[in-house]
Design a protein around this motif. Structure first.
Motif, PDB file in Angstrom:
ATOM      1  N   HIS A  63      -3.311  -3.903  -4.260  1.00  0.00           N
ATOM      2  CA  HIS A  63      -2.697  -2.836  -3.472  1.00  0.00           C
ATOM      3  C   HIS A  63      -2.940  -3.121  -2.004  1.00  0.00           C
ATOM      4  O   HIS A  63      -3.731  -4.004  -1.650  1.00  0.00           O
ATOM      5  CB  HIS A  63      -3.256  -1.467  -3.872  1.00  0.00           C
ATOM      6  CG  HIS A  63      -4.696  -1.286  -3.539  1.00  0.00           C
ATOM      7  ND1 HIS A  63      -5.721  -1.889  -4.251  1.00  0.00           N
ATOM      8  CD2 HIS A  63      -5.311  -0.577  -2.564  1.00  0.00           C
ATOM      9  CE1 HIS A  63      -6.873  -1.546  -3.727  1.00  0.00           C
ATOM     10  NE2 HIS A  63      -6.658  -0.752  -2.684  1.00  0.00           N
ATOM     11  N   TYR A  64      -2.247  -2.378  -1.159  1.00  0.00           N
ATOM     12  CA  TYR A  64      -2.401  -2.510   0.294  1.00  0.00           C
ATOM     13  C   TYR A  64      -1.922  -1.224   0.932  1.00  0.00           C
ATOM     14  O   TYR A  64      -1.345  -0.362   0.269  1.00  0.00           O
ATOM     15  CB  TYR A  64      -1.638  -3.727   0.833  1.00  0.00           C
ATOM     16  CG  TYR A  64      -0.139  -3.657   0.650  1.00  0.00           C
ATOM     17  CD1 TYR A  64       0.683  -3.158   1.651  1.00  0.00           C
ATOM     18  CD2 TYR A  64       0.464  -4.100  -0.526  1.00  0.00           C
ATOM     19  CE1 TYR A  64       2.055  -3.081   1.492  1.00  0.00           C
ATOM     20  CE2 TYR A  64       1.833  -4.037  -0.693  1.00  0.00           C
ATOM     21  CZ  TYR A  64       2.624  -3.533   0.315  1.00  0.00           C
ATOM     22  OH  TYR A  64       3.987  -3.456   0.157  1.00  0.00           O
ATOM     23  N   HIS A  65      -2.187  -1.115   2.225  1.00  0.00           N
ATOM     24  CA  HIS A  65      -1.758   0.053   2.995  1.00  0.00           C
ATOM     25  C   HIS A  65      -0.826  -0.461   4.086  1.00  0.00           C
ATOM     26  O   HIS A  65      -1.241  -1.257   4.930  1.00  0.00           O
ATOM     27  CB  HIS A  65      -2.978   0.779   3.576  1.00  0.00           C
ATOM     28  CG  HIS A  65      -4.037   1.010   2.539  1.00  0.00           C
ATOM     29  ND1 HIS A  65      -3.868   1.880   1.486  1.00  0.00           N
ATOM     30  CD2 HIS A  65      -5.253   0.443   2.364  1.00  0.00           C
ATOM     31  CE1 HIS A  65      -4.946   1.845   0.717  1.00  0.00           C
ATOM     32  NE2 HIS A  65      -5.796   0.970   1.231  1.00  0.00           N
ATOM     33  N   GLU A  70      -7.683  -0.765   7.512  1.00  0.00           N
ATOM     34  CA  GLU A  70      -8.753  -0.150   6.730  1.00  0.00           C
ATOM     35  C   GLU A  70     -10.062  -0.910   6.927  1.00  0.00           C
ATOM     36  O   GLU A  70     -10.081  -2.136   6.887  1.00  0.00           O
ATOM     37  CB  GLU A  70      -8.371  -0.173   5.244  1.00  0.00           C
ATOM     38  CG  GLU A  70      -9.387   0.456   4.327  1.00  0.00           C
ATOM     39  CD  GLU A  70      -8.920   0.492   2.875  1.00  0.00           C
ATOM     40  OE1 GLU A  70      -9.176   1.515   2.217  1.00  0.00           O
ATOM     41  OE2 GLU A  70      -8.312  -0.487   2.401  1.00  0.00           O
ATOM     42  N   TYR A 128      -3.328   7.320   5.131  1.00  0.00           N
ATOM     43  CA  TYR A 128      -2.867   6.022   4.637  1.00  0.00           C
ATOM     44  C   TYR A 128      -2.049   6.190   3.363  1.00  0.00           C
ATOM     45  O   TYR A 128      -2.204   7.159   2.631  1.00  0.00           O
ATOM     46  CB  TYR A 128      -4.070   5.107   4.370  1.00  0.00           C
ATOM     47  CG  TYR A 128      -5.031   5.673   3.352  1.00  0.00           C
ATOM     48  CD1 TYR A 128      -4.916   5.346   2.003  1.00  0.00           C
ATOM     49  CD2 TYR A 128      -6.044   6.540   3.720  1.00  0.00           C
ATOM     50  CE1 TYR A 128      -5.779   5.874   1.059  1.00  0.00           C
ATOM     51  CE2 TYR A 128      -6.915   7.065   2.792  1.00  0.00           C
ATOM     52  CZ  TYR A 128      -6.777   6.732   1.465  1.00  0.00           C
ATOM     53  OH  TYR A 128      -7.627   7.264   0.537  1.00  0.00           O
ATOM     54  N   ASN A 129      -1.194   5.222   3.116  1.00  0.00           N
ATOM     55  CA  ASN A 129      -0.462   5.168   1.861  1.00  0.00           C
ATOM     56  C   ASN A 129      -1.090   4.088   0.980  1.00  0.00           C
ATOM     57  O   ASN A 129      -1.950   3.332   1.435  1.00  0.00           O
ATOM     58  CB  ASN A 129       1.028   4.903   2.099  1.00  0.00           C
ATOM     59  CG  ASN A 129       1.277   3.576   2.812  1.00  0.00           C
ATOM     60  OD1 ASN A 129       0.469   2.647   2.754  1.00  0.00           O
ATOM     61  ND2 ASN A 129       2.400   3.470   3.491  1.00  0.00           N
ATOM     62  N   THR A 130      -0.681   4.021  -0.260  1.00  0.00           N
ATOM     63  CA  THR A 130      -1.122   2.955  -1.152  1.00  0.00           C
ATOM     64  C   THR A 130       0.124   2.326  -1.758  1.00  0.00           C
ATOM     65  O   THR A 130       0.903   2.997  -2.424  1.00  0.00           O
ATOM     66  CB  THR A 130      -2.048   3.487  -2.265  1.00  0.00           C
ATOM     67  OG1 THR A 130      -3.197   4.078  -1.634  1.00  0.00           O
ATOM     68  CG2 THR A 130      -2.512   2.368  -3.185  1.00  0.00           C
ATOM     69  N   ARG A 131       0.298   1.051  -1.476  1.00  0.00           N
ATOM     70  CA  ARG A 131       1.454   0.292  -1.971  1.00  0.00           C
ATOM     71  C   ARG A 131       0.970  -0.784  -2.938  1.00  0.00           C
ATOM     72  O   ARG A 131      -0.143  -1.290  -2.804  1.00  0.00           O
ATOM     73  CB  ARG A 131       2.192  -0.376  -0.813  1.00  0.00           C
ATOM     74  CG  ARG A 131       2.610   0.553   0.294  1.00  0.00           C
ATOM     75  CD  ARG A 131       3.691   1.478  -0.133  1.00  0.00           C
ATOM     76  NE  ARG A 131       4.241   2.166   1.026  1.00  0.00           N
ATOM     77  CZ  ARG A 131       5.273   2.962   0.990  1.00  0.00           C
ATOM     78  NH1 ARG A 131       5.868   3.212  -0.147  1.00  0.00           N
ATOM     79  NH2 ARG A 131       5.706   3.550   2.078  1.00  0.00           N
ATOM     80  N   THR A 132       1.842  -1.163  -3.883  1.00  0.00           N
ATOM     81  CA  THR A 132       1.453  -2.142  -4.898  1.00  0.00           C
ATOM     82  C   THR A 132       2.351  -3.376  -4.944  1.00  0.00           C
ATOM     83  O   THR A 132       2.146  -4.237  -5.792  1.00  0.00           O
ATOM     84  CB  THR A 132       1.423  -1.487  -6.289  1.00  0.00           C
ATOM     85  OG1 THR A 132       2.714  -0.929  -6.560  1.00  0.00           O
ATOM     86  CG2 THR A 132       0.344  -0.413  -6.358  1.00  0.00           C
TER      87      THR A 132
END
Length: 171
Positions: A63-65, A70, A128-132
């Protein structure tokens, strides 16, 4: 609080087609920087202008933001992460280490000790968001990553420090 700046490592990751990583900014590893008093890591991050903090673990999936940088500070135990995506680099972190991930940098927990805990925080307390790495998110996240500003403070050193020196050179 005599922290040595020579213990900082930089890592660069390219877009792997799934995890975008950051096109210009390196990951920063501050090895053993807070080893003498790791229990204060979260409050130190906050004091240095990195907020919206939490104390927990790291997800066991990539995952990433895309909308925030971070900082992660190991409070107890150890963890092995893979940074940069599936073919990225394995990094071993232990109590007192801090890693700063520029927006877009993939990270995943591979293994951790039973007592592993980490404090996370974001510059200025950013939400923050969490993307995959889903294919449909790509055009938007590439724009978001590019638009995330350089933080005004270093999460370890505050108003001065390696993050400001290294990242401002590369923006």
């Amino acid at each position: 609080m005599n922290e040595r700046k020579e213990n900082i490592e930089t890592l660069f990751f390219k877009d792997d087609g799934v995890i975008p990583n950051h096109p210009n900014l390196p990951v920063l590893l501050y090895k053993g920087i807070w080893a003498k008093d790791p229990s204060r890591a979260e409050s130190r991050l906050n004091r240095n202008g990195w907020g919206n903090s939490w104390l927990n673990g790291v997800f066991d999936y990539h995952h990433y933001h895309s909308n925030a940088h971070e900082a992660l500070a190991v409070v107890s135990g150890f963890v092995q992460l893979v940074l940069g995506g599936e073919k990225g680099q394995r990094v071993y972190l232990q109590t007192g280490d801090v890693v700063v991930l520029p927006a877009g940098t993939g990270h995943k927990r591979l293994e951790a000790s039973p007592d592993f805990r980490i404090a996370g925080a974001y510059p200025g307390g950013t939400d923050y968001n969490t993307r995959t790495g889903e294919p449909g998110e790509r055009p938007e996240v590439l724009r978001e990553i590019r638009d995330v500003p350089i933080p005004g403070t270093d999460p370890v050193y505050g108003n001065e420090g390696p993050l400001l020196e290294l990242w401002n050179k590369r923006k």
